[in-house]
Scaffold this active site. Structure first.
Site, PDB file in Angstrom:
ATOM      1  N   HIS A 189       0.703  -1.123  -0.319  1.00  0.00           N
ATOM      2  CA  HIS A 189      -0.066   0.153   0.233  1.00  0.00           C
ATOM      3  C   HIS A 189       0.644   1.155   0.000  1.00  0.00           C
ATOM      4  O   HIS A 189       1.433   1.722   1.149  1.00  0.00           O
ATOM      5  CB  HIS A 189      -1.323   0.055   1.520  1.00  0.00           C
ATOM      6  CG  HIS A 189      -1.719   1.176   0.702  1.00  0.00           C
ATOM      7  ND1 HIS A 189      -2.958   0.619   0.396  1.00  0.00           N
ATOM      8  CD2 HIS A 189      -1.831   2.687   1.058  1.00  0.00           C
ATOM      9  CE1 HIS A 189      -4.406   1.687   0.385  1.00  0.00           C
ATOM     10  NE2 HIS A 189      -3.552   3.219   0.694  1.00  0.00           N
ATOM     11  N   HIS A 220       1.409   5.139  -2.437  1.00  0.00           N
ATOM     12  CA  HIS A 220       0.874   6.238  -3.610  1.00  0.00           C
ATOM     13  C   HIS A 220       2.053   6.829  -4.166  1.00  0.00           C
ATOM     14  O   HIS A 220       2.171   6.985  -3.072  1.00  0.00           O
ATOM     15  CB  HIS A 220      -0.062   6.973  -3.167  1.00  0.00           C
ATOM     16  CG  HIS A 220      -1.357   6.882  -1.996  1.00  0.00           C
ATOM     17  ND1 HIS A 220      -1.999   5.929  -1.983  1.00  0.00           N
ATOM     18  CD2 HIS A 220      -1.374   6.590  -0.249  1.00  0.00           C
ATOM     19  CE1 HIS A 220      -3.010   5.249  -1.028  1.00  0.00           C
ATOM     20  NE2 HIS A 220      -2.076   5.787  -0.183  1.00  0.00           N
ATOM     21  N   TYR A 274      -7.549  17.023   0.363  1.00  0.00           N
ATOM     22  CA  TYR A 274      -6.097  17.860   0.636  1.00  0.00           C
ATOM     23  C   TYR A 274      -5.395  17.547  -0.734  1.00  0.00           C
ATOM     24  O   TYR A 274      -5.674  17.077  -1.782  1.00  0.00           O
ATOM     25  CB  TYR A 274      -5.197  16.436   1.854  1.00  0.00           C
ATOM     26  CG  TYR A 274      -5.191  15.569   1.289  1.00  0.00           C
ATOM     27  CD1 TYR A 274      -4.264  14.769   0.379  1.00  0.00           C
ATOM     28  CD2 TYR A 274      -6.238  14.318   1.406  1.00  0.00           C
ATOM     29  CE1 TYR A 274      -3.679  13.703  -0.157  1.00  0.00           C
ATOM     30  CE2 TYR A 274      -5.683  12.897   0.148  1.00  0.00           C
ATOM     31  CZ  TYR A 274      -4.818  12.907  -0.211  1.00  0.00           C
ATOM     32  OH  TYR A 274      -4.441  11.890  -0.621  1.00  0.00           O
ATOM     33  N   ARG A 332     -10.795   0.107  -6.235  1.00  0.00           N
ATOM     34  CA  ARG A 332     -10.163   1.280  -4.933  1.00  0.00           C
ATOM     35  C   ARG A 332     -11.483   1.712  -5.195  1.00  0.00           C
ATOM     36  O   ARG A 332     -12.534   2.812  -5.282  1.00  0.00           O
ATOM     37  CB  ARG A 332      -9.277   1.978  -4.876  1.00  0.00           C
ATOM     38  CG  ARG A 332      -8.919   2.261  -3.134  1.00  0.00           C
ATOM     39  CD  ARG A 332      -8.305   3.638  -3.842  1.00  0.00           C
ATOM     40  NE  ARG A 332      -7.844   3.893  -1.621  1.00  0.00           N
ATOM     41  CZ  ARG A 332      -7.053   4.349  -0.872  1.00  0.00           C
ATOM     42  NH1 ARG A 332      -6.955   5.756  -2.042  1.00  0.00           N
ATOM     43  NH2 ARG A 332      -6.595   4.719  -0.088  1.00  0.00           N
ATOM     44  N   HIS A 350      -6.110  -0.365   6.970  1.00  0.00           N
ATOM     45  CA  HIS A 350      -5.761   0.302   7.831  1.00  0.00           C
ATOM     46  C   HIS A 350      -6.587  -0.355   9.116  1.00  0.00           C
ATOM     47  O   HIS A 350      -7.122   0.063   9.755  1.00  0.00           O
ATOM     48  CB  HIS A 350      -6.357   1.743   8.077  1.00  0.00           C
ATOM     49  CG  HIS A 350      -5.813   2.373   6.839  1.00  0.00           C
ATOM     50  ND1 HIS A 350      -4.330   1.992   6.103  1.00  0.00           N
ATOM     51  CD2 HIS A 350      -6.163   3.534   6.245  1.00  0.00           C
ATOM     52  CE1 HIS A 350      -4.529   2.947   5.564  1.00  0.00           C
ATOM     53  NE2 HIS A 350      -5.076   3.674   5.398  1.00  0.00           N
ATOM     54  N   ASP A 370       1.930   3.220   2.932  1.00  0.00           N
ATOM     55  CA  ASP A 370       1.003   3.890   3.226  1.00  0.00           C
ATOM     56  C   ASP A 370       2.249   5.174   2.741  1.00  0.00           C
ATOM     57  O   ASP A 370       1.826   5.982   3.380  1.00  0.00           O
ATOM     58  CB  ASP A 370       0.377   3.988   4.424  1.00  0.00           C
ATOM     59  CG  ASP A 370      -0.378   5.199   4.287  1.00  0.00           C
ATOM     60  OD1 ASP A 370      -1.776   5.027   3.277  1.00  0.00           O
ATOM     61  OD2 ASP A 370      -0.975   5.376   5.391  1.00  0.00           O
TER      62      ASP A 370
END
Length: 306
Positions: free
Chosen positions: A41, A43, A59, A134, A193, A260
């Site tokens: 996971h 990005h 954000y 997702r 998470h 993450d």
């Protein structure tokens, strides 16, 4: 303002609050990860001057580009990765696909798509290495707090021929009937998470218990990611340990781990990725089980060896 960003894009770029940057100096962990470990996971964001963010995002991330991510993976000892489309791009998967194409490491992707996606586009995404879709119910401007699976199910039925999975970002504690909601879902399901439950992190929380029941079905996976997002504490997030150990003990063959990175929109101190890896020593003390979570499970779900 970047000289490459026109005024209209600058307005979109500034429409949501900016979040802190990742730690650019990842340290080597104290524990050694097994060969072919996978970060399930992460990005890639930016460059913002070239790829505008969606106006409806909540954000604005700093640029978090592939070379910096690869540097982090090298420091922590990871050789495989799964890149997940961040919410700031909506269904524009260009940055995701570009990073996947340019990565020298084995990589898979999780894209964001909608019901208008064509069969040709699904085929293109699959050939590029995408293995999941997702669905984000949290990091959106107007979260409904409700889960209507009817439209998602229609899309999932189209994805079944590719053997993709559906990844959901939701708060499990909002859904004490989570196991019943997904009882006959047509795809494997992945939750991020640790179920994204809110503090206090009680194992007996009804939503978390429903997640455990869903794990028993053999069609559900959970990512050990984002402890700083759910913990009431700072590093090393001690209140997360019971949840992580419970998930691993309940279904070690369907638990995954991810960094993450680049850790957007967190309200705690920015973690060093080496410290995040070292949390595995307390979450998964057994080294054989740790290999299962880091190597075997990602290989099965994402098809690295296929």
């Amino acid at each position: 303002m970047s000289p490459d960003l026109d005024p209209a894009l600058h307005e979109a770029h500034s429409a949501a609050p900016h979040c802190a940057a990742y730690n650019p100096d990842p340290r080597v962990p104290h524990i050694t990860l097994p060969p072919l470990s996978c970060d399930c996971h992460a990005h890639i964001c930016g460059p913002a001057a070239r790829y505008p963010y969606a106006r409806e995002r909540i954000y604005t991330p700093p640029d978090a580009l592939l070379p910096a991510y690869l540097n982090m993976l090298q420091a922590i000892g990871v050789q495989r990765a799964v890149l997940v489309q961040p919410s700031v791009y909506g269904t524009d998967n260009r940055v995701l696909l570009k990073a996947m194409n340019e990565s020298p490491l084995a990589v898979r992707g999780v894209a964001v798509i909608d019901h208008s996606v064509s069969d040709d586009e699904l085929e293109r995404l699959h050939q590029a290495g995408v293995r999941g879709a997702r669905f984000n119910l949290v990091d959106v401007r107007n979260p409904s707090g409700q889960l209507d699976l009817s439209p998602v199910r229609d899309l999932a039925e189209r994805l079944a021929r590719f053997a993709w999975h559906a990844e959901f970002l939701l708060h499990a504690d909002d859904y004490p009937d989570l196991d019943r909601l997904f009882a006959d879902f047509p795809l494997d399901i992945v939750f991020g998470h640790l179920g994204y439950v809110r503090p206090p992190l009680a194992v007996d929380n009804r939503g978390f218990q429903a997640l455990l029941t869903l794990l028993d079905s053999g069609r559900c996976w959970v990512k050990l990611t984002g402890p700083m997002r759910i913990s009431a504490d700072e590093m090393p997030y001690p209140d997360v340990i019971p949840l992580a150990r419970t998930l691993v003990d309940r279904a070690p063959e369907r638990v995954l781990w991810g960094s993450d990175w680049p850790h957007v929109i967190i309200n705690k101190a920015m973690p060093n990725d080496g410290d995040l890896v070292d949390l595995l020593a307390s979450w998964i003390p057994d080294t054989d089980r740790r290999r299962q979570v880091l190597v075997d499970n990602p290989d099965l779900l994402y098809g690295f060896s296929a």
